[in-house]
Design a protein around this motif. Structure first.
Motif, PDB file in Angstrom:
ATOM      1  N   ALA A 122       0.827  -1.214   0.000  1.00 16.37           N
ATOM      2  CA  ALA A 122       0.000   0.000   0.000  1.00 16.37           C
ATOM      3  C   ALA A 122       0.857   1.259   0.000  1.00 16.37           C
ATOM      4  O   ALA A 122       0.550   2.237  -0.699  1.00 16.37           O
ATOM      5  CB  ALA A 122      -0.935  -0.005   1.206  1.00 16.37           C
ATOM      6  N   GLY A 123       1.953   1.247   0.766  1.00 13.86           N
ATOM      7  CA  GLY A 123       2.820   2.423   0.842  1.00 13.86           C
ATOM      8  C   GLY A 123       3.459   2.781  -0.483  1.00 13.86           C
ATOM      9  O   GLY A 123       3.332   3.923  -0.951  1.00 13.86           O
ATOM     10  N   PRO A 124       4.161   1.840  -1.144  1.00 14.50           N
ATOM     11  CA  PRO A 124       4.758   2.164  -2.449  1.00 14.50           C
ATOM     12  C   PRO A 124       3.736   2.582  -3.497  1.00 14.50           C
ATOM     13  O   PRO A 124       4.007   3.476  -4.306  1.00 14.50           O
ATOM     14  CB  PRO A 124       5.458   0.851  -2.838  1.00 14.50           C
ATOM     15  CG  PRO A 124       5.742   0.179  -1.547  1.00 14.50           C
ATOM     16  CD  PRO A 124       4.596   0.528  -0.646  1.00 14.50           C
ATOM     17  N   ILE A 125       2.566   1.953  -3.495  1.00 17.11           N
ATOM     18  CA  ILE A 125       1.540   2.320  -4.474  1.00 17.11           C
ATOM     19  C   ILE A 125       1.057   3.739  -4.229  1.00 17.11           C
ATOM     20  O   ILE A 125       0.933   4.553  -5.155  1.00 17.11           O
ATOM     21  CB  ILE A 125       0.371   1.322  -4.422  1.00 17.11           C
ATOM     22  CG1 ILE A 125       0.824  -0.046  -4.921  1.00 17.11           C
ATOM     23  CG2 ILE A 125      -0.798   1.825  -5.249  1.00 17.11           C
ATOM     24  CD1 ILE A 125      -0.221  -1.121  -4.783  1.00 17.11           C
ATOM     25  N   HIS A 126       0.780   4.059  -2.963  1.00 15.83           N
ATOM     26  CA  HIS A 126       0.326   5.412  -2.627  1.00 15.83           C
ATOM     27  C   HIS A 126       1.387   6.438  -2.976  1.00 15.83           C
ATOM     28  O   HIS A 126       1.083   7.520  -3.511  1.00 15.83           O
ATOM     29  CB  HIS A 126      -0.010   5.480  -1.141  1.00 15.83           C
ATOM     30  CG  HIS A 126      -0.488   6.832  -0.697  1.00 15.83           C
ATOM     31  ND1 HIS A 126       0.373   7.790  -0.183  1.00 15.83           N
ATOM     32  CD2 HIS A 126      -1.723   7.400  -0.707  1.00 15.83           C
ATOM     33  CE1 HIS A 126      -0.311   8.872   0.117  1.00 15.83           C
ATOM     34  NE2 HIS A 126      -1.590   8.668  -0.183  1.00 15.83           N
ATOM     35  N   ARG A 127       2.653   6.107  -2.719  1.00 13.61           N
ATOM     36  CA  ARG A 127       3.737   7.045  -3.011  1.00 13.61           C
ATOM     37  C   ARG A 127       3.869   7.302  -4.511  1.00 13.61           C
ATOM     38  O   ARG A 127       4.065   8.438  -4.944  1.00 13.61           O
ATOM     39  CB  ARG A 127       5.049   6.510  -2.450  1.00 13.61           C
ATOM     40  CG  ARG A 127       6.230   7.451  -2.649  1.00 13.61           C
ATOM     41  CD  ARG A 127       7.451   6.989  -1.889  1.00 13.61           C
ATOM     42  NE  ARG A 127       7.905   5.670  -2.314  1.00 13.61           N
ATOM     43  CZ  ARG A 127       7.758   4.573  -1.596  1.00 13.61           C
ATOM     44  NH1 ARG A 127       7.159   4.620  -0.408  1.00 13.61           N
ATOM     45  NH2 ARG A 127       8.213   3.419  -2.034  1.00 13.61           N
ATOM     46  N   SER A 128       3.745   6.250  -5.310  1.00 14.76           N
ATOM     47  CA  SER A 128       3.895   6.429  -6.756  1.00 14.76           C
ATOM     48  C   SER A 128       2.743   7.218  -7.362  1.00 14.76           C
ATOM     49  O   SER A 128       2.900   7.841  -8.411  1.00 14.76           O
ATOM     50  CB  SER A 128       3.989   5.069  -7.444  1.00 14.76           C
ATOM     51  OG  SER A 128       2.735   4.411  -7.430  1.00 14.76           O
TER      52      SER A 128
END
Length: 219
Positions: A122-128
Motif C-alpha cells: 500500500a505504501g509504495p503504491i500510494h507514493r507512486s
C-alpha cells in the motif's frame, strides 16, 4: 454412478478461488510493472505469471487441475513470483472433500498472504500515485542535445538541477532528455525551469517526470 463420479472429479470452489486469487495478484503485479517500468523485457517477464496462473482455471477435472497448479507453482517460484506461486501451490490442498481441516488451513494461509501483501504494498503504491515530480522530460527535435543547445545548457546549469541524461528515440523522430532536480527546488523554481526549457530552441514539449510512475510521466 457416472454422474456422481464426474461430480466428485470436478474442481471444488475453494481451490478454484485460490487459483483465481493467484491470477489476480499476477495481473495486478503486471499492471504495476507496466505503470512503473519503461522496459519491454520487464513488462513481458511480469506478464508471464499471468499466463501460467490462468492455465489451471481452464481445467474442469480435479486431477489435471492439481497437476497444472503444481507445475505452474514451480515455474512461478523460478520466476520469483512468490505470492502467485504460494497461492497456486495451496490450491490443490484446499479441496475440503479430501481433507476438510487441511483445506481450511490452506484457504486461511492464502487469505493471510493476500492481506499481508496488500498492506505491505500500500505504501509504495500510494507514493507512486501521489509523489511530487522529481524532474522534467524534455522532448526535442533530432538536433537537440545537452551540449549543442546553449539555452538548454543554461537552463539546466542552475543549483537545483541534479542530473541530466539524453536519449535518442528509437523511431528517429527526436531526442528525449530527462532533467532531475533536487527536492529542495521550490515550486516557483520548478516552474521557472520548466519555462526556460520550453523556450529553448528545438524543444517541442516539456513533461513532468515521476521517478516511480512511468504513466504519470507521459504527456
Amino acid at each position: 454412478m457416472d454422474t456422481q463420479t464426474v461430480t466428485v472429479e470436478k474442481v471444488h470452489l475453494w481451490p478454484r478461488a485460490l487459483a483465481g486469487a493467484a491470477l489476480l495478484s499476477s495481473a495486478l503485479f503486471g499492471g504495476w510493472v507496466y505503470q512503473t517500468h519503461d522496459s519491454t523485457t520487464a513488462f513481458w517477464t511480469a506478464w508471464l505469471p499471468v499466463v501460467l496462473t490462468a492455465i489451471p482455471l481452464f481445467l474442469v477435472r480435479r486431477k489435471p487441475f492439481e497437476y497444472a497448479s503444481l507445475a505452474a507453482g514451480v515455474l512461478l517460484l523460478v520466476l520469483a513470483s512468490l505470492l502467485p506461486a504460494a497461492l497456486i501451490l495451496l490450491a490443490p490442498i484446499a479441496d475440503p472433500r479430501r481433507s476438510p481441516r487441511r483445506a481450511r488451513v490452506a484457504v486461511l494461509v492464502g487469505a493471510a498472504l493476500v492481506v499481508v501483501t496488500c498492506v505491505a504494498s500500500a505504501g509504495p503504491i500510494h507514493r507512486s500515485l501521489t509523489e511530487p515530480p522529481a524532474g522534467f522530460v524534455v522532448h526535442g527535435l533530432p538536433d537537440l542535445t545537452a551540449t549543442d543547445s546553449a539555452a538548454v545548457k543554461a537552463a539546466t546549469s542552475g543549483p537545483g538541477v541534479v542530473e541530466t541524461s539524453t536519449v535518442t528515440r528509437a523511431d528517429g523522430k527526436g531526442v528525449t532528455m530527462t532533467v532531475r532536480f533536487g527536492p529542495g527546488l521550490s515550486a516557483d523554481g520548478q516552474e521557472q525551469l520548466r519555462q526556460a526549457l520550453a523556450k529553448a530552441p528545438g524543444v517541442t514539449k516539456v513533461c513532468s517526470w515521476y521517478r516511480d510512475n512511468r504513466l504519470r510521466s507521459a504527456c
